[in-house]
Structures are given as C-alpha cells and as structure tokens.
Design an enzyme around this catalytic site. Structure first.
Site, mmCIF file in Angstrom:
data_model
loop_
_atom_site.group_PDB
_atom_site.id
_atom_site.type_symbol
_atom_site.label_atom_id
_atom_site.label_comp_id
_atom_site.label_asym_id
_atom_site.label_seq_id
_atom_site.Cartn_x
_atom_site.Cartn_y
_atom_site.Cartn_z
ATOM 1 N N GLY A 77 0.917 -1.032 -0.003
ATOM 2 C CA GLY A 77 -0.045 -0.064 0.074
ATOM 3 C C GLY A 77 0.884 1.317 0.019
ATOM 4 C CB THR A 81 8.706 5.310 0.422
ATOM 5 O OG1 THR A 81 9.224 5.669 1.561
ATOM 6 C CG2 THR A 81 8.918 3.830 0.369
ATOM 7 C CB ALA A 143 7.225 5.504 5.381
ATOM 8 C CB ILE A 144 3.407 2.249 7.726
ATOM 9 C CG1 ILE A 144 4.332 2.022 9.298
ATOM 10 C CG2 ILE A 144 2.648 1.342 7.836
ATOM 11 C CD1 ILE A 144 3.093 2.358 10.467
ATOM 12 N N GLY A 145 3.829 0.976 4.808
ATOM 13 C CA GLY A 145 3.201 0.405 3.805
ATOM 14 C C GLY A 145 3.187 -0.961 3.824
ATOM 15 N N GLY A 156 6.207 -3.567 5.287
ATOM 16 C CA GLY A 156 6.114 -3.045 6.460
ATOM 17 C C GLY A 156 6.520 -1.555 6.809
ATOM 18 C CB ALA A 158 11.262 2.755 6.041
ATOM 19 C CB CYS A 174 4.006 8.805 1.664
ATOM 20 S SG CYS A 174 4.960 7.589 2.489
#
Length: 220
Positions: A77, A81, A143-145, A156, A158, A174
């Site tokens: 998602g 990034t 950041a989360i994805g 996950g 960073a 993002c």
C-alpha cells in the site's frame, strides 16, 4: 503468548529481501512457518506502492542511475518512498487471523511500536489524523506500507535513524508535500542494531509475542 521468529538480515538489496518475504508469506499461508519479523537495511532504492503515482517520482532513470538509486514498483500500500543506509526497515510476516482481522488495527499497532521506540530516546512522536506513518510535529520520521494476502502480512515500515535525508529530494514522500526527519536530525545518535532491539521489545509487547531468534521456525 505466540512465537515470532526474529531475523536480522543486515544490509540487503530490495529484490533479495522481497524474495525472502514472498517465500515466508507463502509458507505462513500454508501453516508451515511461524510469524516472522525481518529487520534490515537497504541500499539506496525508491519503491512505488500499488496505488502510487509516477508523478511523485521527481527524477528520471538517468538521474537515479547517476545517484546510485534503484527503482522498484511493489504491491504494498501507499505511494512512493525511499529506502537507504541508516534506515531501519521492518517487514513483519504475520497471520492476522491469530491476532486481529483488522488491517487498520495492524497499521496502528506498527505505528505505536515505533512511537514507543522513539519515546525511549526522548523523541515525542505521534500520528496525524487520516495519514499513515509516524510524525514528529509535521515531519515524517517513519513510513508504513503493508500488503495482505489471506490475512498474511508483508512489507512494513521504514524508520529514519541516521538516513541521509537529501535522497528524499527525488520523490514526494508517500505523495505528501510534508517534510521528513530522522533521529539523527533530531540530535539522537543511535545504531540501527540498538534501535532495532528496542523496536523488537515494543513490537513483542504490543502483539503479545515471544521473540525467538533463528533462520526459520515451524509454526507454533
């Protein structure tokens, strides 16, 4: 309390780490592997999420090549990034059917583990409503994805520990125009190993895991 295998991969290229994730996720779906937490660091790479927009990549192939930055489209998602040296990257491979079948709760739990980790260093971090990730004021520090398939997670977070923030000039992180920061930029000097150890403790507490070291574990 459930078991989770901790694997520390050191510095590893994005393609190799993705292959490990995919193998573990497939085994987790089949019930032949335990939950895993992969902690690692990537060489310079920019990734684009499945809902990302190429206009948020501000440099062409020639510029990225001269800067030594690889580029990968991914199925996670989020938007675009950057990953690179000095950044703690975590890829949990978890079956959420054993925790909560709620992707929003999962993302919030990852954010909380990062917030608590930063709190150990005196950094007051938090969330911004309707945005994903962890922030210090208006600056994004993590950041989360994530990606889910049959409730098994991959990709996950960073966390910028001592990241060279100048590399973010090549993207709109993002898809947001907000600035980024790092622990080092906030005056905190810490190694990736130390930060990873603290994160693992908070991660285990929040998800009610017993963390077990090793290359691989059968499902508990």
């Amino acid at each position: 309390m459930r078991n989770c295998c901790l694997r520390q991969l050191g510095r590893i290229d994005y393609a190799s780490a993705l292959e490990i994730q995919e193998q573990l996720a497939a085994s987790r779906k089949q019930g032949t592997a335990a939950d895993h937490l992969l902690l690692l660091e990537h060489p310079h790479v920019i990734t684009l999420g499945r809902n990302g927009h190429l206009e948020n990549l501000l440099a062409g192939d020639d510029i990225l090549e001269r800067a030594g930055i690889a580029f990968f489209p991914t199925n996670r998602g989020g938007d675009v990034t950057y990953h690179g040296p000095g950044q703690l990257v975590g890829y949990p491979i978890l079956d959420l059917r054993d925790w909560k079948r709620d992707v929003g709760a999962y993302v919030r739990a990852l954010e909380q583990a990062i917030i608590d980790t930063l709190g150990d260093y005196g950094i007051e971090a938090g969330r911004i409503p309707k945005l994903t990730g962890v922030w210090v004021g208006e600056r994004k520090i993590a950041a989360i994805g994530v990606h889910l398939s049959r409730w098994v997670t991959s990709h996950g977070f960073a966390l910028n520990v001592s990241t060279d923030l100048s590399y973010f000039q090549y993207i709109v992180p993002c898809g947001l125009t907000k600035p980024v920061t790092s622990m080092a930029a906030l005056g905190v000097r810490a190694s990736l190993d130390e930060v990873g150890e603290r994160f693992t403790r908070h991660f285990a507490r929040i998800f009610d895991f017993e963390m077990l070291p090793g290359a691989s574990l059968a499902a508990a």
